[in-house]
Write a protein that holds these residues in place. Sequence first.
Motif, PDB file in Angstrom:
ATOM      1  N   SER A 173      81.296  -9.870 -34.631  1.00 50.87           N
ATOM      2  CA  SER A 173      80.748 -10.944 -33.811  1.00 50.87           C
ATOM      3  C   SER A 173      81.816 -11.979 -33.474  1.00 50.87           C
ATOM      4  O   SER A 173      81.926 -12.429 -32.325  1.00 50.87           O
ATOM      5  N   LEU A 174      82.623 -12.353 -34.457  1.00 47.30           N
ATOM      6  CA  LEU A 174      83.686 -13.314 -34.225  1.00 47.30           C
ATOM      7  C   LEU A 174      84.729 -12.777 -33.250  1.00 47.30           C
ATOM      8  O   LEU A 174      85.349 -13.540 -32.498  1.00 47.30           O
ATOM      9  N   CYS A 175      84.917 -11.455 -33.246  1.00 41.38           N
ATOM     10  CA  CYS A 175      85.857 -10.828 -32.317  1.00 41.38           C
ATOM     11  C   CYS A 175      85.248 -10.615 -30.932  1.00 41.38           C
ATOM     12  O   CYS A 175      85.900 -10.067 -30.056  1.00 41.38           O
ATOM     13  N   GLN A 176      83.997 -11.039 -30.749  1.00 44.24           N
ATOM     14  CA  GLN A 176      83.272 -10.913 -29.483  1.00 44.24           C
ATOM     15  C   GLN A 176      83.146  -9.454 -29.046  1.00 44.24           C
ATOM     16  O   GLN A 176      83.232  -9.138 -27.858  1.00 44.24           O
ATOM     17  N   ASN A 249      92.861 -15.191 -28.797  1.00 41.42           N
ATOM     18  CA  ASN A 249      92.103 -14.841 -27.598  1.00 41.42           C
ATOM     19  C   ASN A 249      93.067 -14.353 -26.535  1.00 41.42           C
ATOM     20  O   ASN A 249      94.077 -14.982 -26.259  1.00 41.42           O
ATOM     21  N   PHE A 250      92.725 -13.203 -25.919  1.00 41.77           N
ATOM     22  CA  PHE A 250      93.615 -12.598 -24.939  1.00 41.77           C
ATOM     23  C   PHE A 250      93.301 -13.013 -23.505  1.00 41.77           C
ATOM     24  O   PHE A 250      93.876 -12.497 -22.570  1.00 41.77           O
ATOM     25  N   PHE A 256      87.819 -10.110 -25.660  1.00 41.18           N
ATOM     26  CA  PHE A 256      87.613 -10.020 -27.100  1.00 41.18           C
ATOM     27  C   PHE A 256      88.715 -10.793 -27.806  1.00 41.18           C
ATOM     28  O   PHE A 256      89.725 -11.162 -27.209  1.00 41.18           O
ATOM     29  N   ASN A 257      88.510 -11.031 -29.085  1.00 38.60           N
ATOM     30  CA  ASN A 257      89.508 -11.670 -29.937  1.00 38.60           C
ATOM     31  C   ASN A 257      89.952 -10.691 -31.010  1.00 38.60           C
ATOM     32  O   ASN A 257      89.270  -9.707 -31.288  1.00 38.60           O
TER      33      ASN A 257
END
Length: 267
Positions: A173-176, A249-250, A256-257
Motif C-alpha cells: 500500500s505504501l508503495c502505491q 517517488n518516480f 509507484f514508490n
Amino acid sequence: MTQYSIAENFNQYFKIRFADTKELRQEAYKIRYGVYSTELGWEPENDLQMEIDECDHYAYHCLLEHRRTGVFAGCIRLIIPPPNDPNKQLPFEANCLQSAKKEVFDTSSLPRGSFGEISRLAVLASFRRREKEKNIPYVLNNINPETIYSEEERRNFPNIAMGLYLGGISLASLCQHQGMVVMMEPRLNRRLKRFGLPFEQIGDVMDYHGQRAMFYLDKKNFHKDLTEQLEELYAIIHKDMTEQIKLVNFGKNTPFNIPNIDLSNHF
C-alpha cells in the motif's frame, strides 16, 4: 481485569520491523533457513545458515519482533521487479505462468514495478509450539531461560502469520501498488477470505512445494474488508511501517514508490 482487543494484545507483545539494514535482512534469511532448509528441506543447507535467492536483490523484507526478548519470530518479503529490467522476474513468473488463467486476470497488463509478489513467509518453530509443549524448555539465540513464553504470549502465536501478511500488504500500500500476487494453498486462501482478504484465484492448482495456486489481491481490497479487529491491527502495523520507511517517488510517469534502501549488499 482490563480487556484488550486482539490488536492491542498483539501489539503489546510484537512489533513489525522493516528490514532497512543488511543486519535485519540477514535475520530474515536466518529465519527462512531454519524453516525452509532445516525444517522442511525445500532449500539446500549451507555454511552461512541463511536462505537467499536471486529475488532478494529486489525484495523488501518485514520482520516481526517479540518485544520482551528481541527475538524475531517470523518474516515475509515483497518482491518488486525493477521496471527497467524485464529479465528480473517474480517467482510466479519464472515458475508458474503455465498455470495462469489469463481470462480471469492477466498480470502482464500491469506496469512493471506497480505490483509485487508476497513470498517466503516463515515463522520460527519456537513460535508455533502447541499448548502441550509449553513446558518443554528451549533457548533461542543463547537467550536465557526467561525466553520461555508465557501462556498469555502464546495466545498471540496463531496471529503471527496474519501480522506478517498485514505487514506485507501495508508495504504494498505504501508503495502505491495496484495489487499483489501470492502463491498459496487454496485452503489458506479460504481462511484469509474469512478474515477479510479476498484474494482471487488466477491460476490452476499445481505442485509447487505442495498443491498451490496463484492468487491476486487488488489494491481496493488490501484492507477495506478486514474484520473489525484485524482492521485495528492493520492500522497499528501500517502506522509503524509508515514511520519506519523512507520512500522514493518516480514521478507521474511511474505510478509507484519503492523503499529508499540499498539492497546490493546482503552479506
